[in-house]
Design an enzyme around this catalytic site. Structure first.
Site, PDB file in Angstrom:
ATOM      1  N   LYS A   1       0.820  -1.211   0.000  1.00 28.62           N
ATOM      2  CA  LYS A   1       0.000   0.000   0.000  1.00 28.62           C
ATOM      3  C   LYS A   1       0.861   1.270   0.000  1.00 28.62           C
ATOM      4  O   LYS A   1       0.436   2.317  -0.462  1.00 28.62           O
ATOM      5  CB  LYS A   1      -0.938   0.029   1.209  1.00 28.62           C
TER       6      LYS A   1
HETATM    7  C1  PLP Z   1      -4.064  -4.861   0.111  1.00 29.61           C
HETATM    8  C2  PLP Z   1      -3.190  -6.037   0.047  1.00 29.61           C
HETATM    9  C3  PLP Z   1      -3.409  -7.053  -0.886  1.00 29.61           C
HETATM   10  C4  PLP Z   1      -4.569  -7.030  -1.850  1.00 29.61           C
HETATM   11  O1  PLP Z   1      -4.455  -6.014  -2.798  1.00 29.61           O
HETATM   12  P1  PLP Z   1      -5.747  -5.495  -3.597  1.00 29.61           P
HETATM   13  O2  PLP Z   1      -5.294  -4.349  -4.391  1.00 29.61           O
HETATM   14  O3  PLP Z   1      -6.750  -5.112  -2.533  1.00 29.61           O
HETATM   15  O4  PLP Z   1      -6.236  -6.642  -4.406  1.00 29.61           O
HETATM   16  C5  PLP Z   1      -2.521  -8.113  -0.920  1.00 29.61           C
HETATM   17  N1  PLP Z   1      -1.495  -8.193  -0.047  1.00 29.61           N
HETATM   18  C6  PLP Z   1      -1.265  -7.251   0.876  1.00 29.61           C
HETATM   19  C7  PLP Z   1      -0.131  -7.412   1.817  1.00 29.61           C
HETATM   20  C8  PLP Z   1      -2.087  -6.134   0.949  1.00 29.61           C
HETATM   21  O5  PLP Z   1      -1.845  -5.187   1.872  1.00 29.61           O
END
Ligand code: PLP
Length: 495
Positions: free
Chosen positions: A112
């Site tokens: 993120k």
């Molecule tokens: C948010 C997240 C995901 C999923 O990503 P999306 O864009 O919501 O599909 C996978 N792994 C981690 C560690 C995340 O923080």
């Protein structure tokens, strides 16, 4: 000519990139999409020579056309700097016969950060460009990682406040500690007695509440969203797929023009949608491999064409993928329906009322680029264990879901072309599950003993994000029921 953004739910609304970023969500709860996906405009042979910031500018300038070069470079330079613990920003590592693009070297050690370290700059620049005088209130629901990354990005940014809701019993101990210890006078963190979908629904309701909007405006506030539906999150995520491709040319894994596969551990469908955008910009990509955990709505969807959220919500070791309503999928649905807002709206209405919908065979044919599969909890644990035994590399549970699904893909298809796995979190964020998968003898250790033990067995430096919460005081203690979310927000804002 500026690239404008249209909505998945309205034929009329068209806004500039900076407006789309400010608004977050389009009218009627629609999601913004560029009127057309721009082409890369860079020779593939050039990519290996470009660093992360150059790649970011090349990609993002194609989407955010109403930002001046100076504005966009300012945003990029301030986002992708020494906050990341490596010059590479997103290093590419070889793990067995695949390449992992490590997206967890930012402030909060999950992917993120790739978008949320730039979003505050994109947003405050957008506010300036559009003469917004109100304070921007970022309202966010998190399944664990978005919350902390958004808090870290927006803490003490003038003219903003950030309010984060998370499922009280649905995140890892380290994830929770990271959030409730967040500093910054403009930060608010609330646990809810409910799951992520309930948090997300509560947030969406507040966004759509006209009365609340009016009272906020009177008090000098307006909402914006840091959730992955904001195109200000989606666009920065396209960058690292292009970057990964350049690194693969550089290390000799491919020649410019060779097609690669991309595997993405998926929850809200934002990260993999960015890979789809990269492909449609002209990056040579074969399959987009969508990896789910036991909440395998997307696997079922890609297999049958029916999206059905009517099922038990399972808490897994990859909490950031514990999602039954993948918000960003709406963008793919809309695109696969030939950009037909009526068709899209009809399906989204069915999702709302019946909890499910089925796409037409024609639409299903339009999303052949995707392959879906999933990993059970047992398989995820075994994958962490096996990769550690064979490669001496520790994968977090989310990335392990992707590594596991990639093995299934190879078995299913016999396709062994070069492949990149989006590696989305540091194992240090999920020490209990990761160390437990390595050896059950670790089960009796405390969270921070596990951190030290992980450091001992891997030699990988303990990230600053972990060191800083070891002894940090808990400063956010609010907990509420899902139906109290709005009154909690009103309380914070003094409405
Ligand atoms: C948010 C997240 C995901 C999923 O990503 P999306 O864009 O919501 O599909 C996978 N792994 C981690 C560690 C995340 O923080």
């Amino acid at each position: 000519m500026d690239l404008l953004y249209k909505s998945t739910r309205s034929k009329d609304e068209k806004v500039s990139a900076s407006r789309a970023i400010l608004n977050g969500l389009a009218e009627n709860g629609g999601l913004y999409l560029p009127e057309s996906i721009p082409s890369l405009g860079v020779e593939l042979e050039e990519l290996p020579k470009m660093n992360y910031r150059d790649t970011a500018y090349a990609v993002m300038s194609k989407y955010l056309t109403d930002y001046s070069e100076e504005e966009l470079r300012y945003c990029i330079d301030n986002a992708y700097d020494s906050k990341f613990d490596t010059e590479e920003i997103a290093p590419l590592v070889k793990v067995g016969d695949v390449y992992g693009i490590e997206l967890f070297h930012g402030k909060t050690i999950a992917f993120k950060d790739m978008a949320l370290s730039i979003l505050p700059y994109l947003l405050t620049t957008a506010a300036k460009k559009n003469n917004i005088k109100n304070d921007i209130v970022i309202l966010t629901a998190t399944s664990g990682d978005t919350g902390k990354a958004a808090l870290a990005g927006f803490a003490d940014v003038p003219g903003t406040k950030i309010i984060v809701f998370y499922p009280k019993d649905g995140v890892s101990p380290i994830q929770e500690k990271q959030m409730v210890t967040q500093k910054g006078d403009n930060t608010f963190v609330v646990g809810i007695h409910g799951n992520f979908d309930q948090a997300q629904t509560g947030v969406k309701e507040m966004f759509g509440n006209e009365d609340l909007k009016k009272r906020m405006a009177a008090a000098g506030f307006q909402f914006s969203s840091a959730n992955s539906i904001n195109i200000g999150r989606l666009v920065p995520q396209v960058v690292y797929y292009v970057y990964a491709y350049g690194r693969m040319i550089k290390n000799g894994a491919i020649k410019a023009g060779d097609k690669i596969n991309i595997v993405v551990p998926t929850g809200n469908f934002g990260n993999i949608l960015a890979a789809y955008f990269a492909k449609n910009m002209g990056l040579p990509v074969n399959k987009l491999i969508c990896a789910s955990n036991e909440n395998k709505v997307l696997f079922d969807f890609f297999t049958t064409g029916e999206y059905n959220r009517n099922r038990e919500f399972i808490l897994t070791s990859s909490p950031s993928m514990d999602i039954l309503i993948s918000s960003n999928l709406e963008r793919l649905i809309y695109l696969s329906a030939g950009c037909d807002t009526d068709k899209n709206m009809k399906l989204m209405k069915e999702l709302n009322s019946e909890g499910k919908y089925t796409i037409t065979p024609e639409m299903k044919n339009n999303i052949k680029d995707f392959y879906g599969n999933y990993a059970s909890e047992k398989e995820t644990k075994e994958t962490i264990h096996d990769i550690y035994e064979k490669e001496h590399y520790l994968s977090d549970p989310h990335s392990a879901v992707a590594y596991c699904v990639y093995e299934k893909y190879k078995k299913d298809t016999k396709d062994i072309r070069p492949t990149v796995v989006a590696s989305t979190a540091s194992p240090y964020k999920f020490t209990r599950n990761v160390m437990g998968a390595v050896d059950s003898k670790y089960d009796s250790l405390s969270d921070f003993e596990l951190v030290d033990e992980m450091n001992r067995i891997t030699g990988v430096k303990i990230p600053g994000a972990i060191e800083e919460i070891r002894n940090a005081p808990v400063v956010h203690k609010t907990v509420c029921d899902p139906d109290e979310m709005q009154s909690v927000v009103e309380g914070f804002l003094g409405l």
